[in-house]
Design a protein around this motif. Structure first.
Motif, PDB file in Angstrom:
ATOM      1  N   SER A  47     -36.872 -18.091  22.389  1.00 54.09           N
ATOM      2  CA  SER A  47     -37.304 -16.940  21.414  1.00 54.09           C
ATOM      3  C   SER A  47     -36.956 -15.566  21.259  1.00 54.09           C
ATOM      4  N   ARG A  48     -34.607 -16.310  21.020  1.00 56.78           N
ATOM      5  CA  ARG A  48     -33.686 -15.459  21.221  1.00 56.78           C
ATOM      6  C   ARG A  48     -33.541 -16.095  19.348  1.00 56.78           C
ATOM      7  N   ASP A  49     -33.243 -17.338  18.856  1.00 53.84           N
ATOM      8  CA  ASP A  49     -32.785 -17.390  17.415  1.00 53.84           C
ATOM      9  C   ASP A  49     -33.434 -17.763  17.055  1.00 53.84           C
ATOM     10  N   GLY A  50     -35.124 -17.809  17.523  1.00 54.35           N
ATOM     11  CA  GLY A  50     -36.111 -18.649  16.355  1.00 54.35           C
ATOM     12  C   GLY A  50     -35.865 -20.170  16.323  1.00 54.35           C
ATOM     13  N   SER A  51     -34.722 -21.052  17.098  1.00 52.70           N
ATOM     14  CA  SER A  51     -34.509 -22.304  16.563  1.00 52.70           C
ATOM     15  C   SER A  51     -34.895 -23.412  17.602  1.00 52.70           C
ATOM     16  N   TYR A  52     -35.390 -24.583  17.547  1.00 53.98           N
ATOM     17  CA  TYR A  52     -35.668 -25.474  18.242  1.00 53.98           C
ATOM     18  C   TYR A  52     -34.705 -26.478  18.790  1.00 53.98           C
ATOM     19  N   TYR A  53     -34.405 -26.842  19.445  1.00 55.88           N
ATOM     20  CA  TYR A  53     -33.555 -27.344  20.626  1.00 55.88           C
ATOM     21  C   TYR A  53     -34.331 -28.988  21.997  1.00 55.88           C
ATOM     22  N   LYS A  54     -33.382 -29.910  21.909  1.00 56.97           N
ATOM     23  CA  LYS A  54     -33.616 -31.014  22.940  1.00 56.97           C
ATOM     24  C   LYS A  54     -32.110 -30.639  23.693  1.00 56.97           C
ATOM     25  N   PHE A  55     -33.086 -31.265  24.725  1.00 58.43           N
ATOM     26  CA  PHE A  55     -31.890 -30.832  26.421  1.00 58.43           C
ATOM     27  C   PHE A  55     -31.549 -32.726  26.868  1.00 58.43           C
ATOM     28  N   GLU A  56     -30.405 -32.935  26.286  1.00 58.49           N
ATOM     29  CA  GLU A  56     -29.289 -34.617  26.396  1.00 58.49           C
ATOM     30  C   GLU A  56     -28.532 -33.731  26.844  1.00 58.49           C
ATOM     31  N   ASN A  57     -27.997 -33.969  28.060  1.00 59.16           N
ATOM     32  CA  ASN A  57     -26.897 -34.717  28.983  1.00 59.16           C
ATOM     33  C   ASN A  57     -26.582 -33.587  29.306  1.00 59.16           C
ATOM     34  N   GLY A  58     -27.639 -32.703  29.767  1.00 59.49           N
ATOM     35  CA  GLY A  58     -27.282 -31.748  31.009  1.00 59.49           C
ATOM     36  C   GLY A  58     -27.072 -30.358  29.798  1.00 59.49           C
ATOM     37  N   SER A  59     -27.272 -30.621  28.238  1.00 59.54           N
ATOM     38  CA  SER A  59     -26.748 -29.119  27.254  1.00 59.54           C
ATOM     39  C   SER A  59     -27.795 -29.052  26.131  1.00 59.54           C
ATOM     40  N   TYR A  60     -28.281 -27.904  25.618  1.00 59.71           N
ATOM     41  CA  TYR A  60     -29.259 -27.726  24.984  1.00 59.71           C
ATOM     42  C   TYR A  60     -28.854 -28.333  22.832  1.00 59.71           C
ATOM     43  N   VAL A  61     -29.258 -29.070  22.477  1.00 57.83           N
ATOM     44  CA  VAL A  61     -29.449 -28.934  21.566  1.00 57.83           C
ATOM     45  C   VAL A  61     -29.386 -28.906  20.203  1.00 57.83           C
ATOM     46  N   LEU A  62     -28.890 -28.693  19.340  1.00 54.69           N
ATOM     47  CA  LEU A  62     -30.016 -28.029  17.747  1.00 54.69           C
ATOM     48  C   LEU A  62     -30.092 -29.268  17.428  1.00 54.69           C
ATOM     49  N   LEU A  63     -31.395 -28.582  17.475  1.00 53.70           N
ATOM     50  CA  LEU A  63     -32.479 -29.939  15.949  1.00 53.70           C
ATOM     51  C   LEU A  63     -31.942 -29.033  14.649  1.00 53.70           C
ATOM     52  N   GLN A  64     -31.010 -29.860  13.919  1.00 52.86           N
ATOM     53  CA  GLN A  64     -30.638 -29.839  12.399  1.00 52.86           C
ATOM     54  C   GLN A  64     -31.527 -31.126  11.161  1.00 52.86           C
ATOM     55  N   SER A  65     -31.453 -31.724  11.731  1.00 55.51           N
ATOM     56  CA  SER A  65     -31.934 -32.149  10.487  1.00 55.51           C
ATOM     57  C   SER A  65     -33.367 -32.570  10.212  1.00 55.51           C
ATOM     58  N   ASN A  66     -33.650 -32.154   9.290  1.00 55.28           N
ATOM     59  CA  ASN A  66     -35.040 -32.435   8.049  1.00 55.28           C
ATOM     60  C   ASN A  66     -35.823 -33.598   9.170  1.00 55.28           C
ATOM     61  N   GLU A  67     -36.283 -34.935   9.386  1.00 54.87           N
ATOM     62  CA  GLU A  67     -36.261 -35.675  10.052  1.00 54.87           C
ATOM     63  C   GLU A  67     -36.829 -35.058  11.108  1.00 54.87           C
ATOM     64  N   GLN A  68     -35.339 -34.409  11.968  1.00 54.72           N
ATOM     65  CA  GLN A  68     -36.117 -33.586  14.242  1.00 54.72           C
ATOM     66  C   GLN A  68     -36.409 -32.604  13.455  1.00 54.72           C
ATOM     67  N   VAL A  69     -36.645 -31.964  12.949  1.00 56.91           N
ATOM     68  CA  VAL A  69     -37.690 -30.560  12.995  1.00 56.91           C
ATOM     69  C   VAL A  69     -38.764 -30.921  12.258  1.00 56.91           C
ATOM     70  N   LYS A  70     -39.349 -32.243  11.594  1.00 60.19           N
ATOM     71  CA  LYS A  70     -40.528 -32.302  10.683  1.00 60.19           C
ATOM     72  C   LYS A  70     -41.440 -33.286  11.987  1.00 60.19           C
ATOM     73  N   ASN A  71     -40.527 -33.364  13.061  1.00 57.84           N
ATOM     74  CA  ASN A  71     -41.391 -34.176  14.289  1.00 57.84           C
ATOM     75  C   ASN A  71     -41.692 -33.176  15.235  1.00 57.84           C
ATOM     76  N   VAL A  72     -41.752 -31.907  15.059  1.00 58.13           N
ATOM     77  CA  VAL A  72     -41.734 -30.666  15.868  1.00 58.13           C
ATOM     78  C   VAL A  72     -42.755 -29.844  15.774  1.00 58.13           C
ATOM     79  N   ARG A  73     -43.696 -29.960  16.399  1.00 54.01           N
ATOM     80  CA  ARG A  73     -44.873 -29.524  16.548  1.00 54.01           C
ATOM     81  C   ARG A  73     -45.132 -27.658  15.989  1.00 54.01           C
ATOM     82  N   CYS A  74     -45.849 -27.332  15.176  1.00 58.18           N
ATOM     83  CA  CYS A  74     -45.868 -26.568  14.645  1.00 58.18           C
ATOM     84  C   CYS A  74     -46.001 -25.184  15.799  1.00 58.18           C
ATOM     85  N   VAL A  75     -45.425 -24.677  15.626  1.00 61.66           N
ATOM     86  CA  VAL A  75     -46.461 -22.884  17.300  1.00 61.66           C
ATOM     87  C   VAL A  75     -45.926 -21.779  16.562  1.00 61.66           C
ATOM     88  N   VAL A  76     -46.886 -21.069  16.677  1.00 63.48           N
ATOM     89  CA  VAL A  76     -47.273 -19.472  16.811  1.00 63.48           C
ATOM     90  C   VAL A  76     -47.020 -18.706  17.928  1.00 63.48           C
TER      91      VAL A  76
END
Length: 79
Positions: A47-76
């Motif tokens: 909610s701070r930067d409006g970005s979507y992330y995955k949690f991998e190997n102990g870190s939040y990883v930004l979802l950047q590719s169109n394929e990754q973001v396309k698979n994210v369910r839209c939520v308002v």
């Protein structure tokens, strides 16, 4: 003897260390980080930067590719 339960807003105020259910967004919310979690889709929304992330190997990883973001369910999320 019945146990008193807290409302969602009281639970959010009391919990800075864990994710709690947010009825409005229908996601789990972590108040100190501002992250929302969808455990079914396995993504986090900041909610701070409006970005979507995955949690991998102990870190939040930004979802950047169109394929990754396309698979994210839209939520308002309105705060």
């Amino acid at each position: 003897m019945e146990r008193a339960t807290k409302s969602g807003s009281e639970e959010l105020q009391d919990s800075h260390c864990s994710f709690v259910w947010d009825e409005k967004s229908r996601l789990y919310f972590h108040s100190s980080s501002g992250f929302y979690l969808d455990p079914v889709a396995d993504w986090y929304y900041s909610s701070r930067d409006g970005s979507y992330y995955k949690f991998e190997n102990g870190s939040y990883v930004l979802l950047q590719s169109n394929e990754q973001v396309k698979n994210v369910r839209c939520v308002v999320i309105s705060c």
